[in-house]
Structures are given as C-alpha cells and as structure tokens.
Design a protein around this motif. Structure first.
Motif, PDB file in Angstrom:
ATOM      1  N   LEU A  81       0.856  -1.173   0.000  1.00 35.14           N
ATOM      2  CA  LEU A  81       0.000   0.000   0.000  1.00 35.14           C
ATOM      3  C   LEU A  81       0.895   1.227   0.000  1.00 35.14           C
ATOM      4  N   GLU A  82       0.487   2.258  -0.758  1.00 40.09           N
ATOM      5  CA  GLU A  82       1.268   3.471  -0.690  1.00 40.09           C
ATOM      6  C   GLU A  82       0.550   4.467   0.204  1.00 40.09           C
ATOM      7  N   VAL A  83       1.145   4.770   1.318  1.00 46.49           N
ATOM      8  CA  VAL A  83       0.572   5.761   2.237  1.00 46.49           C
ATOM      9  C   VAL A  83       1.620   6.845   2.442  1.00 46.49           C
ATOM     10  N   GLU A  84       1.203   8.085   2.260  1.00 48.85           N
ATOM     11  CA  GLU A  84       2.103   9.235   2.391  1.00 48.85           C
ATOM     12  C   GLU A  84       3.396   9.001   1.613  1.00 48.85           C
ATOM     13  N   LYS A  85       3.209   8.595   0.368  1.00 52.63           N
ATOM     14  CA  LYS A  85       4.313   8.426  -0.583  1.00 52.63           C
ATOM     15  C   LYS A  85       5.353   7.388  -0.148  1.00 52.63           C
ATOM     16  N   LYS A  86       4.939   6.482   0.710  1.00 51.71           N
ATOM     17  CA  LYS A  86       5.863   5.435   1.093  1.00 51.71           C
ATOM     18  C   LYS A  86       5.164   4.100   0.942  1.00 51.71           C
ATOM     19  N   LYS A  87       5.902   3.150   0.355  1.00 54.38           N
ATOM     20  CA  LYS A  87       5.292   1.827   0.194  1.00 54.38           C
ATOM     21  C   LYS A  87       5.357   1.073   1.504  1.00 54.38           C
TER      22      LYS A  87
END
Lengths: 344, 265
Positions: B249-255
C-alpha cells in the motif's frame, strides 16, 4: 547526557547519613540495654564505670561481673544472632526468588536444630554441635529445594510447602531426641535451648560460634550486589552472565553456616529472618546493597530489644521464640497488607 | 562486508522423552547489524528456539557459532558479554528501581565481589537517555507500564554492551504506540550501533518491516529466508493455517506492506 556531580554528591551524603544511622542504632541500643536487668545501671553509671576502669584501672568488682562477664557476651550474642538470622533470611529470599523464604520456612532452622540436639544428646562439645547443626541444616535446605523442583521449575508455593514437610520431618526427629533425653534428665536443658535463649551466653560460647557468623556474613556482605541478579528468574540471571547454580550454592552455604552457629548458641529463634528483611525493604527499597547492611543493623537491634525484654520482664526468663512469634505474626500480616502483596 | 556474528549449523532440538524433533535442519547466519525475525503461531516453540540458540537448551545435533567459534567452547561470561537476552516483559515481582534494574546488565562484566561503580552508573544513565526513559530512573519496576518495562529490559540488555541482542516477543501485549516505539528502537540499534538482533514475534508485518531475514517455525521445521521473499500469501497462509494476503500500500508516498488475515471469507 552526563551525570550531574551535584546529584551524585547529594546521594552520597544521603548514603553516608544512612550508614551512620545503621551503625549507631545497634550501638546506642546496646549501651542502653546494657544497664537493664535486676541490677539496674544507668547510662551515666556505665560511663563512669568504664572511665574509672580504663583510665584508672580501678574496676568495680560487682559491676564488672554483671556488666562485663554476664551481660556483655549476651548483648554481643543477641546482636550477632539477630544479624545472622535476618541476613540469612534476606539471602534465601533472593536466591530462591521467594518473599516467603526464611530459615524457618526453608526448614534450615529445623534441620540445624535437629543437628544440634543430636550432638547435644551425644554430649558433643560446642564445635561438634555446630558442625552437626551446619550439616543437617544444609541437608534440610537441599531437601527442601529438591522436593520443590517439578520439571526443573521451582515455584513460590512449592518451596513453602516442601519447606513445611521437611521441617515437620526434622521436628519429629527433635521430638524423638527429646523423648530419649527425658530418661536422662537432659530434657529441660534441650527444651529451653530449643525455644531460644541467650541466657547461656559466655565469652567462650562466643569464641566458638562467632567465627562461622563472621565468615558467612563477610561473604554475603561482599557479594551483596550479586543477590540482586539472583532474585530474578533463573534464565534471566543466567543470561546476565551469572552462574546461577554455583552462586545459589555459595550463598546457601554461607547463610546455613550463620544459621547453624546461631542455632547452636541460642536455639531456634523464629520469625526474625522472615520479618526483618521485609522491614528493611520497606525502609530502603529492594536493592541488596542497602538491604544487607540494613538487615545486619535492624536484625541485631531487634533481637537485642527482644532479649532485653525477655530477661527483664518477669522473674523467670521468657523464651525468645514466644516473644518473636507474638510480635512477628501481627507485624508480618501488617507488612503483607501494606505492601499490597508486591513480593520482594 | 560485515562480519558473521551468529551462525547456526544444521541444528536440531528434541525434548527428552519425545520421539520427534521439535525442529531440525536449522541453518542460518546473522551478520552484524542485521535483524532476524522468528515467526510462528503460538505454541510452536519460538521461545524454545531462542533458548537453544543461546545455549540455554542443548541442540540434539548441530551447533551455534558465536563470531565463528562454537558457543559450547566459550565460558558463560564470554558468551553473555556478547549476547544479551531480553525476556518477555512479565509483571515484575521485585521492587527494584529502574536504575537498579538496568545496572544488572553490567553483571557479566563485574565479578561476584564487585559493585557497579561510577562508569557503570554513567553507562546506565546514558542508555536510559538514549532510549528516552531517563525520567523513569527512580520509579519502581513494579509500578511502570508494560511498554515502559519493555524499554527498561532493553536498556538492561544494552548495558552489557552486547554485539547480539535476542528478544522474546518484545512487542506482544503492547498497544500501537508502544509497539512502534519498540520497533523503531530495535531498528535504530541495528543501524546505528551495528547490533545484530533476533526477535520472536507473531506479527508478520513486524517481520516484514524490520527484519532482513525471517525464520518460519512450523510443523517441526524451520524455514529461513529473506523476509521479503519468504513472507508471501502462500507461506503465511500455511504457517497460520488461515488464508492470509500480503499487499503493498502506498501511504504518504511510502510503500508499506500490510498483512490481511482472511479468516471468515
């Protein structure tokens, strides 16, 4: 973050103050109790007596025989036995990680009592009595430990239960010896000694008993920080780099040595080894660097006060175990409740 | 190239009076600064595995090597100056203060007659400051929270100045915030202090996030591999005996990897 020198200084002063208090407490009590008895001597009179004696070499004969020959060895014995019993209690509580461990609950006292009674019955001398007390005391604590191990684990409740069983066994042995002794008119002596009495204290009793107490106490005092890690679970202590089995053996031997000496000189004095370490922990916390010195001071002072009461309260001497039990039982219940079962 | 801190060669363990091995064919190698997770459902013997690893229980065959030398040939003190163990943070029986507890970490460095001195006390306080628990110094271990106690036990282990730290379920029984604190701390210790870390867990996500390699313990076998390769849908489903999906999942531009148990569907 570096340590503030200020803070270290402050805690150093506090520690120093505490040490002075712990050293002075038994000494001051000893001077006061020295004067108690059928012949009452005031503190001022004691100082005058000592002053005349040491400065001018004029010892008051009557006071000399009462104060020096009779009461002084008894006071030293009370301080030593009280300290020995409470230090061994604190030691056992740590090495068995069990707040209920004590010379009484681990059956060491019963074992040592049996050993001493057996040797007395066989008319052994003081050294024989002590060695026998030490041997059987150590057999008793080993038995208690072995019986309480289930699948390599030792639980609090099992130690206490097996201690009761082993103690019952040795008490039966003591009763047997007393039955045999009855016909030989040795019964009153053994009975009175068993219930705990410092009345027989003379300087030569001390000469035989004190070395064991001093050796055991010095050893435990020097290794007292190790008791902190011993009180953790076996796996924890081992992974902190401590040889748990060997340390447990060394500590148990040192403690048993002191108990054997105390029992052979003064009989079975209950409660002190259970009660005093708990009081020390309440006052100074659970760190054995503090608990052991406090146990020496408080244990000695406690038994000194009890013995002074025992020999002055009535015309006949009251056995010490009776007083320690009457005082100890309610005090211990109070302690358990006020510490909310926090353990060690 | 970093050095091999701990190595297990073809090891097996069996309880006495049991006919089957609890686990067998265990081989893995942990470099300095690497993190390894031991993952398995409850009751598969994760703690037993750690105890074997440290030599508290004997391997039936095979051996553990500590910096290339057999663990068996080393003295207790040598071993416990390099390996530190952090047990599960059960509620404490003994009312030591936090500082007294942390000082016990110096035990392997101090002889039986010694007491911690100024340098030991300074180290303990620096460790407390490093882990952000300096304010707990004089609190009693019986009166602090589970998360705080876990940090205290980690500090105690660090005080031995170990090369390898072994932790038994350090983040179980903790709430989200405390779990994150522990995981962040472990990561920092591995990256900044080059301490090799092995920890037990039953959270696949924590293994994915933190561990370079993972050991799966199931069906009396131990499977070792890179966490990212090993922790896939098929393996996790088999391990926990329920369907499990691993997704990115990408959350706040982090995988980020998330693990979703699909129990009822």
């Amino acid at each position: 973050m570096s340590v503030m020198p200020e803070e270290i200084k402050k805690s150093g002063i506090r520690r120093f103050g505490r040490s002075v208090f712990l050293i002075l407490l038994p000494l001051l009590l000893a001077i006061v109790c020295w004067g108690f008895g059928r012949l009452h001597v005031s503190v001022a009179a004691i100082f005058r007596f000592l002053n005349d004696g040491i400065r001018a070499g004029q010892w008051d004969q009557r006071l000399f025989s009462v104060l020096i020959n009779l009461r002084l060895p008894r006071i030293i014995l009370a301080l030593a036995c009280g300290a020995a019993l409470s230090v061994s209690g604190a030691t056992f509580q740590s090495v068995f990680a069990n707040p209920l461990a004590s010379p009484d609950t681990l059956a060491v006292a019963a074992g040592a009592g049996f050993g001493a009674a057996l040797a007395l019955y066989n008319r052994q001398n003081m050294i024989g009595v002590q060695l026998s007390a030490m041997g059987f005391g150590f057999i008793a604590v080993c038995l208690t430990y072995v019986v309480s191990r289930i699948k390599g684990r030792v639980t609090t409740i099992m130690i206490v239960l097996s201690g009761m069983v082993v103690a019952a066994l040795f008490q039966a042995g003591i009763s047997l010896i007393m039955t045999l002794a009855e016909s030989e008119a040795m019964l009153p002596a053994i009975t009175f000694w068993l219930m705990g009495s410092l009345a027989s204290a003379r300087f030569n009793t001390l000469l035989y008993g004190m070395p064991l107490i001093i050796i055991g106490m010095t050893l435990i005092f020097a290794m007292r920080w190790r008791l902190n890690v011993m009180a953790l679970s076996d796996d924890e202590a081992r992974t902190l780099g401590v040889n748990v089995q060997r340390m447990r053996l060394v500590f148990s031997l040192a403690a048993t040595m002191m108990i054997a000496a105390a029992v052979s000189m003064a009989g079975q004095i209950g409660w002190v080894g259970l009660l005093i370490p708990h009081i020390c922990r309440m006052c100074f916390g659970s760190d054995h660097r503090d608990v052991i010195p406090a146990s020496i001071s408080f244990g000695g002072s406690f038994l000194l006060l009890i013995d002074s009461f025992a020999r002055t309260a009535s015309a006949a001497e009251i056995p010490l175990s009776i007083i320690t039990a009457i005082l100890g039982a309610p005090l211990f219940i109070f302690l358990l409740h006020s510490s909310k079962g926090d353990g060690l | 190239m970093s050095e091999t801190a701990l190595e297990v060669r073809n090891a097996a363990f069996r309880w006495p009076k049991v006919r089957e091995d609890q686990f067998s064919g265990v081989s893995f190698r942990l470099r300095t600064g690497e993190i390894c997770a031991v993952l398995g459902p409850n009751g598969t013997g994760k703690t037993t595995f750690l105890r074997c690893l440290m030599g508290l229980l004997p391997w039936r065959e095979g051996e553990t090597l500590l910096f290339g030398e057999p663990l068996k040939k080393k003295s207790d003190r040598e071993i416990w100056r390099r390996i530190a163990y952090v047990p599960q943070a059960r509620s404490q029986q003994i009312a030591y203060t936090v500082e007294q507890m942390i000082l016990l970490g110096r035990s392997a460095h101090l002889g039986p007659f010694a007491q911690p001195r100024g340098a030991d006390i300074r180290l303990a306080r620096e460790t407390m400051a490093l882990l952000g628990i300096g304010h707990l110094k004089d609190r009693l271990c019986t009166r602090i929270s589970g998360g705080e106690l876990q940090m205290v036990l980690i500090a105690r282990a660090l005080c031995a100045q170990p090369a390898i730290m072994i932790l038994d379920e350090p983040e179980s029984n903790l709430d989200y915030k405390n779990q994150q604190t522990i995981l962040k701390t472990l990561n920092r210790l591995a990256k900044e202090s080059a301490i090799s870390i092995i920890f037990n867990t039953h959270y696949p996500e924590h293994a994915l996030r933190l561990a370079d390699q993972t050991i799966l313990i199931h069906d009396r076998r131990a499977t070792v591999g890179k966490s990212a390769d090993l922790l896939n849908d098929a393996n996790l489903s088999r391990l926990f005996a329920i369907p499990i999906a691993v997704r990115e999942l990408e959350v706040e531009k982090k995988k980020r990897s998330v693990v979703i148990p699909l129990g009822d569907d």
